[in-house]
Design an enzyme around this catalytic site. Structure first.
Site, PDB file in Angstrom:
ATOM      1  N   GLU A 345      26.565 -17.773  50.065  1.00 15.21           N
ATOM      2  CA  GLU A 345      25.493 -17.001  49.421  1.00 15.21           C
ATOM      3  C   GLU A 345      24.298 -17.921  49.158  1.00 15.21           C
ATOM      4  O   GLU A 345      23.153 -17.494  49.200  1.00 15.21           O
ATOM      5  CB  GLU A 345      25.996 -16.377  48.113  1.00 15.21           C
ATOM      6  CG  GLU A 345      25.093 -15.276  47.578  1.00 15.21           C
ATOM      7  CD  GLU A 345      25.776 -14.395  46.532  1.00 15.21           C
ATOM      8  OE1 GLU A 345      26.445 -13.411  46.896  1.00 15.21           O
ATOM      9  OE2 GLU A 345      25.652 -14.692  45.337  1.00 15.21           O
ATOM     10  N   HIS A 376      50.968 -23.755  59.229  1.00 13.17           N
ATOM     11  CA  HIS A 376      51.800 -22.789  59.960  1.00 13.17           C
ATOM     12  C   HIS A 376      51.016 -21.548  60.323  1.00 13.17           C
ATOM     13  O   HIS A 376      51.594 -20.531  60.702  1.00 13.17           O
ATOM     14  CB  HIS A 376      53.017 -22.419  59.109  1.00 13.17           C
ATOM     15  CG  HIS A 376      53.918 -23.583  58.877  1.00 13.17           C
ATOM     16  ND1 HIS A 376      54.905 -23.942  59.766  1.00 13.17           N
ATOM     17  CD2 HIS A 376      53.942 -24.514  57.886  1.00 13.17           C
ATOM     18  CE1 HIS A 376      55.531 -25.026  59.301  1.00 13.17           C
ATOM     19  NE2 HIS A 376      54.949 -25.393  58.180  1.00 13.17           N
ATOM     20  N   LYS A 488      23.288  -3.064  49.576  1.00 12.74           N
ATOM     21  CA  LYS A 488      23.459  -2.358  48.294  1.00 12.74           C
ATOM     22  C   LYS A 488      22.575  -1.117  48.272  1.00 12.74           C
ATOM     23  O   LYS A 488      23.000  -0.027  47.894  1.00 12.74           O
ATOM     24  CB  LYS A 488      23.041  -3.258  47.124  1.00 12.74           C
ATOM     25  CG  LYS A 488      24.025  -4.332  46.745  1.00 12.74           C
ATOM     26  CD  LYS A 488      23.552  -5.000  45.451  1.00 12.74           C
ATOM     27  CE  LYS A 488      24.226  -6.330  45.222  1.00 12.74           C
ATOM     28  NZ  LYS A 488      23.647  -7.104  44.137  1.00 12.74           N
TER      29      LYS A 488
END
Ligand code: F6P
Length: 497
Positions: A345, A376, A488
């Site tokens: 950000e 793994h 938004k």
């Protein structure tokens, strides 16, 4: 204010570009043979931290040039501008002073007042003297917030589980109603405290979740009981009050605290309750010690600066696309998520501080997960894939429960992986190409004595300062987040159409 310099126009950058041509093909395995004391030479010991950055594709000349770059972009002045509260967040016309929240001995009066409000409140919650609406003590805390109002406290609370008291903590961030209901389903309204954390108190996700939790609470309780179960953390005192939360139950912060740097403020209230105030203060202290190191140590011995410069080296010269962070402790399972917001950000910008589009790479993509789980899962690609992925390995020397057998195995893996990434199978005979490892894959090893609130504070601060240094070099504004706004707005538009 410090100058706004396009890094590619600096002398150091041009020298680095030439130097890169020379060292691009140099293999670290050979550097280790020719420089016997490489590990000592490229290590920084600070407090209980040891940074070993010897396993990087760099020579002493690389380092000199990177340090020259830091000087040429006026990093020293930039650091001072930040610490002294200059309005370096220019697009929002704000100072950036999360460091002032942790300078415990020099707190501004309003910061001190909020911290002491946190201290008293957390003591009441922990001791059980704060009673819920039926007279029972609080046992569960639900933090409702998103982004910086969630990731920092959630990460720190998880990381410091060993230091936690009896209070159980829950974090609701996503606007996903199922997650809200899953969290609430086992909670007892009578013993649950809700902390609504929103710097702006306008974030749709958080407010929707807060309203849902409020309605859940009111299924059994009265409006007048809210004051015993809901508190808020925000800069927007008006909106908090119209939500129905009283002034005494409101903890404030300031617009010079960026969301992703806010865990040090009242945004950390859930952590403070979960680990107790004195541990929370240790967390602040640890960060403050790192602030002092960052501000005072010469760049060549400065942990955040060195990490930032190396990251720029890979990002802008090797064109590395990502970097991985691998903490060898399950306690830090949320650390990478936290870093993703902090770093991406902050530095996910393509316009420079002069308002022009950049023609060079900026923000790094951060990813990773805990070792040995990561071994793994995705280590195959880091070892044998085609991409260059510089990694930060983080480990704590001491196990908190003292289980030596596990700790030896954990640390053996930590060291083995960095060795394997360095050496590969070079110099050994392998049956076929499938079994060959090129090695020459860079890692930093951050080795810390023990996971404590103090060392966690310092560790987080390292990465905060690292991203700041990178933003300065890339000539971008690291402290706004305009890039999250468009989505938004469009979501609101869809909802209203
Ligand atoms: O959407 C991004 C963002 O603005 C973050 O920067 C911030 O941490 C988060 O949303 C939450 O914001 P608030 O605390 O104001 O609810």
């Amino acid at each position: 204010m410090f100058p706004k310099i396009n890094p590619t126009t600096t002398k150091a950058w041009q020298k680095l570009a030439k130097h890169f041509e020379k060292v691009n093909d140099v293999e670290m395995q050979d550097l280790f043979t020719s420089e016997m004391n490489r590990t000592e030479k490229y290590s920084i010991q600070w407090n209980n931290f040891l940074l070993d950055y010897s396993k990087n594709r760099m020579t002493s000349e690389t380092l000199e040039l990177l340090l020259e770059l830091a000087d040429e972009v006026k990093l020293k002045e930039a650091i001072e501008a930040q610490f002294t509260g200059k309005l370096i967040n220019e697009t929002e016309n704000r100072a950036v002073l999360h460091t002032a929240l942790r300078d415990i001995n020099n707190l501004k009066p309003d910061v001190k007042a909020t911290l002491s409000q946190m201290e008293h409140f957390s003591e009441k919650i922990i001791s059980g003297s704060w009673k819920g609406y039926t007279g029972r003590a609080i046992t569960n805390i639900v933090n409702i917030g998103i982004g910086g109002s969630d990731l920092g406290p959630a990460m720190a609370t998880e990381a410091l589980s060993f230091y936690k008291n009896h209070l159980k903590t829950h974090y609701i961030s996503n606007i996903d109603g199922d997650h809200v209901m899953e969290t609430l389903k086992n909670l007892d309204r009578e013993t649950t405290l809700i902390i609504i954390v929103s710097k702006s108190f306008t974030t749709q996700d958080t407010l929707t979740n807060a309203q849902t939790v409020r309605s859940w609470f009111l299924e059994k309780a009265l409006e007048s009981d809210i004051e015993k179960h809901f508190v808020a953390v925000s800069t927007n005192l008006e909106e908090v009050s119209s939500f129905g939360i009283s002034e005494e139950n409101t903890f404030t912060l300031w617009n010079w605290v960026g969301g992703r740097f806010s865990l040090w403020s009242a945004v950390g209230l859930s952590t403070c309750c979960a680990i107790g105030y004195s541990n929370f203060e240790q967390l602040l202290n640890g960060a403050n010690e790192m602030d002092n190191h960052f501000r005072e140590a010469p760049f060549s011995e400065n942990i955040p600066v060195i990490l930032a410069l190396l990251s720029v080296w890979y990002n802008n010269f090797f064109q590395a696309e990502t970097e991985a962070v691998i903490p060898y402790t399950q306690y830090l399972s949320k650390f990478v998520n936290f870093l993703q917001q902090a770093v991406m950000e902050s530095n996910g910008k393509s316009v420079d501080r002069n308002g022009n589009f950049v023609n060079y790479q900026t923000g790094t993509v951060i990813w990773g997960s805990t070792g040995v789980n990561a071994q793994h899962a995705f280590f195959q690609l880091i070892h044998q894939g085609t991409k260059l992925i510089p990694c930060d390995f983080i480990a704590f020397k001491e196990a908190l429960y003292g289980n030596e057998e596990h700790q030896r195995k954990l640390l053996a893996n930590f060291h083995a992986q960095t060795d394997a990434l360095l050496m590969g199978t070079k110099g050994t005979e392998v049956e076929n190409n499938f079994k060959s490892f090129s090695g020459n894959r860079p890692t930093n090893s951050l080795f810390i004595k023990k996971l404590t609130p103090q060392s966690l504070g310092s560790l987080i601060a390292i990465y905060e300062h690292k991203l700041f240094v990178q933003g300065i070099i890339w000539n971008i504004f690291s402290y706004d987040q305009i890039g999250v706004e468009l989505g938004k707005k469009l979501a609101l538009k869809r909802l209203n159409s």
